[in-house]
Design an enzyme around this catalytic site. Structure first.
Site, mmCIF file in Angstrom:
data_model
loop_
_atom_site.group_PDB
_atom_site.id
_atom_site.type_symbol
_atom_site.label_atom_id
_atom_site.label_comp_id
_atom_site.label_asym_id
_atom_site.label_seq_id
_atom_site.Cartn_x
_atom_site.Cartn_y
_atom_site.Cartn_z
ATOM 1 N N TYR A 85 0.672 -1.271 0.133
ATOM 2 C CA TYR A 85 0.023 0.018 -0.094
ATOM 3 C C TYR A 85 0.852 1.299 0.069
ATOM 4 O O TYR A 85 0.463 2.215 -0.649
ATOM 5 C CB TYR A 85 -0.885 0.014 1.300
ATOM 6 C CG TYR A 85 -1.924 1.297 1.177
ATOM 7 C CD1 TYR A 85 -3.280 0.779 0.341
ATOM 8 C CD2 TYR A 85 -1.666 2.532 1.554
ATOM 9 C CE1 TYR A 85 -4.025 1.978 0.390
ATOM 10 C CE2 TYR A 85 -2.637 3.470 1.405
ATOM 11 C CZ TYR A 85 -3.954 3.249 0.853
ATOM 12 O OH TYR A 85 -4.624 4.178 0.670
ATOM 13 N N PHE A 137 -7.890 22.019 -24.236
ATOM 14 C CA PHE A 137 -8.130 20.539 -24.310
ATOM 15 C C PHE A 137 -9.281 20.354 -23.498
ATOM 16 O O PHE A 137 -9.599 21.022 -22.424
ATOM 17 C CB PHE A 137 -6.998 19.640 -23.870
ATOM 18 C CG PHE A 137 -7.275 18.185 -24.131
ATOM 19 C CD1 PHE A 137 -7.342 17.815 -25.660
ATOM 20 C CD2 PHE A 137 -7.566 17.320 -23.077
ATOM 21 C CE1 PHE A 137 -7.926 16.397 -25.544
ATOM 22 C CE2 PHE A 137 -8.091 16.005 -23.389
ATOM 23 C CZ PHE A 137 -8.075 15.592 -24.659
ATOM 24 N N THR A 138 -9.973 19.279 -23.793
ATOM 25 C CA THR A 138 -11.350 19.263 -23.126
ATOM 26 C C THR A 138 -11.391 18.877 -21.773
ATOM 27 O O THR A 138 -11.816 19.894 -21.066
ATOM 28 C CB THR A 138 -12.013 17.961 -23.804
ATOM 29 O OG1 THR A 138 -11.219 16.939 -23.907
ATOM 30 C CG2 THR A 138 -12.624 18.186 -25.222
ATOM 31 N N ASP A 228 1.619 20.653 -19.954
ATOM 32 C CA ASP A 228 0.652 19.507 -20.151
ATOM 33 C C ASP A 228 1.855 18.688 -21.255
ATOM 34 O O ASP A 228 2.166 19.005 -22.177
ATOM 35 C CB ASP A 228 -0.450 19.769 -21.013
ATOM 36 C CG ASP A 228 -1.254 18.548 -21.237
ATOM 37 O OD1 ASP A 228 -0.626 17.242 -21.255
ATOM 38 O OD2 ASP A 228 -2.496 18.338 -21.616
ATOM 39 N N LYS A 271 -0.274 8.138 -23.489
ATOM 40 C CA LYS A 271 0.251 8.341 -24.740
ATOM 41 C C LYS A 271 1.736 8.206 -24.937
ATOM 42 O O LYS A 271 2.076 7.544 -24.952
ATOM 43 C CB LYS A 271 -0.088 10.086 -25.174
ATOM 44 C CG LYS A 271 -1.524 10.215 -25.320
ATOM 45 C CD LYS A 271 -2.351 10.079 -23.911
ATOM 46 C CE LYS A 271 -3.839 11.006 -24.394
ATOM 47 N NZ LYS A 271 -4.536 10.924 -23.006
ATOM 48 N N ARG A 395 -13.571 15.862 -33.611
ATOM 49 C CA ARG A 395 -12.937 17.080 -32.739
ATOM 50 C C ARG A 395 -13.656 18.210 -33.378
ATOM 51 O O ARG A 395 -12.824 19.128 -33.925
ATOM 52 C CB ARG A 395 -11.417 16.992 -32.959
ATOM 53 C CG ARG A 395 -10.791 15.550 -32.394
ATOM 54 C CD ARG A 395 -10.467 15.493 -30.820
ATOM 55 N NE ARG A 395 -11.713 15.468 -29.923
ATOM 56 C CZ ARG A 395 -11.812 15.295 -28.644
ATOM 57 N NH1 ARG A 395 -10.492 15.013 -28.100
ATOM 58 N NH2 ARG A 395 -13.030 15.186 -27.922
ATOM 59 N N PHE A 462 -19.389 15.033 -25.817
ATOM 60 C CA PHE A 462 -19.063 14.096 -26.842
ATOM 61 C C PHE A 462 -18.960 12.843 -26.648
ATOM 62 O O PHE A 462 -19.297 11.866 -27.389
ATOM 63 C CB PHE A 462 -17.794 14.768 -27.592
ATOM 64 C CG PHE A 462 -16.815 14.966 -26.636
ATOM 65 C CD1 PHE A 462 -16.511 16.022 -25.929
ATOM 66 C CD2 PHE A 462 -15.833 13.803 -26.326
ATOM 67 C CE1 PHE A 462 -15.685 16.010 -24.876
ATOM 68 C CE2 PHE A 462 -15.007 13.772 -25.441
ATOM 69 C CZ PHE A 462 -14.632 14.974 -24.631
#
Ligand code: P71
Length: 470
Positions: A85, A137-138, A228, A271, A395, A462
């Site tokens: 943990y 970005f969303t 980001d 990514k 998009r 979306f």
């Protein structure tokens, strides 16, 4: 029929061919259902590719997020998970990899990118503050808004024009940022939110020169700069290739310099970092870290696991190392470009220059007869699926949501359908099949009708919205 002499991909472009720096050890069969079955599946999914079952998809280009193939080393690392943990050894491997390659001092694991976005937004934004960024970005913007911030787009105008060939369309317009600082005062700016590469602009990079100037502007006003870092490795490839003075520098060196101009970064490791799940948040400032480390236990988990299993952190630590290798990045972006070259050659409208992770079809020009309120990009995603079982992502107007004040649709200039290429998953032959399907849909474009939205969720609509054919 004239018989053409077959040529390799390299020969067609007048150069020697190169290949992926790996070979395949395990395969996953693909299945293609019939056109009738696809029609049924699409209606059932309300013409929304997010609502399709993946079993009904042939080539899945919905996203490059969490869809990459892990290496044999990463899989071996999964077996070395320390599922304690607290204080798992895999956490220390991850912490070390982020420190070595991104250069930040303090590291927190998160379940994925938006977990990190949530924490940084809650801690670094005061209600009423502004958060300038190089295009929205969303999930990033939503977390900024939920923390009481207001996103302001300060990307250069070229980024909003799919045909503009600017090599660094992710750059910040320093005049726009300067004007915002002038108008609201530096104290009302939470931080600058800089993404490299810029997803919604088409995977477009930020130049090092722009970042250096941006950093100076921020320092002179006492404004923090957070990155980001989701596709920063890909950004580094474009700097290496296109920016003077970087041709001899490695991807790893460029990433490290890039991060040296920032106060911290959040990451969707699904990514660049080659894992199926995971993220992290890293900052330099001790006090800020203190606050984040306290908040993480409320939302993600203890600061040494942040919602991830030990094995996930191990795969991520190894994935970070692998993601920095120059030959990996070159073949990854090379594959995206190959698809782009075919479509460009055939006169199909796509965002230029081709970016790092995807081909973005320009649905406005593709379906010139549809108005934006008829969801051209959503329509194109549906038609591609019908033609060949290829799954892409809208998009455009559906992704952009509604204006928080007026309640009307946000109508972005870019109305795009994204063919996103997972890393180390598909072959050149798959790219050929994709290109031919896009061409077939393009040939039929004039007889294609648009869509009407029949169900609209409140957040990030979306994902779950439903549509009907007009
Ligand atoms: C992509 C995704 C995944 C996604 C997210 C929202 C709508 C549709 C698809 C995620 C990103 C991203 C950038 C630049 C943060 C996140 C969130 N992208 N920044 O492109 O691209 O990370 O998904 O791990 O929470 O398909 P997360």
């Amino acid at each position: 029929m004239t018989h053409l002499k077959p040529e390799t991909m390299g020969q067609q472009f007048g150069r020697r061919s190169w290949a992926e720096p790996w070979k395949i050890k395990m395969v996953e069969p693909l299945r293609m259902i019939s056109r009738e079955e696809r029609e049924r599946a699409l209606v059932e999914a309300g013409y929304n590719t997010f609502l399709l079952r993946s079993d009904d998809v042939y080539i899945d280009l919905l996203t490059d997020s969490g869809t990459s193939a892990m290496s044999d080393r990463q899989w071996a690392g999964m077996m070395l998970g320390d599922e304690a943990y607290a204080g798992s050894r895999n956490f220390y491997h991850l912490e070390g990899a982020v420190q070595r390659h991104y250069g930040f001092r303090h590291v927190l694991p998160t379940h994925q990118g938006r977990g990190a976005e949530h924490l940084i937004s809650q801690v670094a934004i005061k209600p009423g503050q502004f958060v300038p960024g190089n295009m929205y970005f969303t999930t990033t913007r939503l977390h900024q808004e939920l923390a009481g911030g207001q996103f302001v787009d300060v990307i250069i105008d070229e980024a909003h024009d799919p045909q503009d060939l600017h090599p660094f369309k992710g750059d910040v317009d320093l005049a726009k940022l300067g004007a915002l600082i002038e108008r609201v005062g530096a104290g009302q700016i939470a931080y600058v939110s800089l993404a490299g590469t810029v997803n919604m602009a088409g995977g477009q990079p930020v130049s090092m020169a722009n970042l250096r100037a941006l950093r100076e502007l921020c320092i002179s006003h006492g404004i923090r700069l957070f990155l980001d870092a989701t596709r920063l490795v890909e950004n580094a490839f474009f700097i290496q290739e296109q920016e003077a003075g970087f041709a001899e520098r490695s991807i790893a060196e460029i990433v490290l310099e890039f991060c040296s101009y920032a106060d911290g970064a959040w990451m969707s490791a699904k990514k660049d970092n080659l894992v199926n799940i995971g993220g992290w948040l890293a900052v330099n400032d001790d006090e800020l870290f203190e606050e984040l480390r306290n908040l993480i236990v409320v939302y993600e988990g203890l600061h040494t696991y942040g919602g991830l299993a030990g094995r996930d952190m191990e795969a991520l630590a190894i994935g970070i190392e692998e993601s920095m290798q120059d030959d990996h990045v070159r073949s990854r972006i090379g594959q995206v470009r190959y698809l782009g070259e075919l479509l460009t050659d055939w006169g199909i409208p796509i965002v230029q220059p081709v970016g790092g992770h995807a081909i973005f079809l320009d649905a406005r020009r593709f379906y010139a007869h549809l108005v934006q309120d008829e969801f051209p990009a959503q329509t194109l995603a549906a038609e591609l699926y019908l033609d060949s079982g290829i799954r892409s992502m809208e998009r455009g107007i559906a992704s952009a949501g509604r204006d928080a004040k007026t309640g009307d649709h946000n109508r972005p200039k870019l109305e795009l359908t994204r063919l996103t290429i997972p890393r180390r998953v598909y072959t050149q032959a798959h790219m050929d099949v994709v290109a031919e399907s896009v061409k077939a849909v393009h040939d039929e474009r004039e007889s294609t009708r648009g869509l009407r939205m029949t169900y609209e969720p409140k957040y990030l609509r979306f994902f779950q919205a439903r549509f009907e054919r007009l």
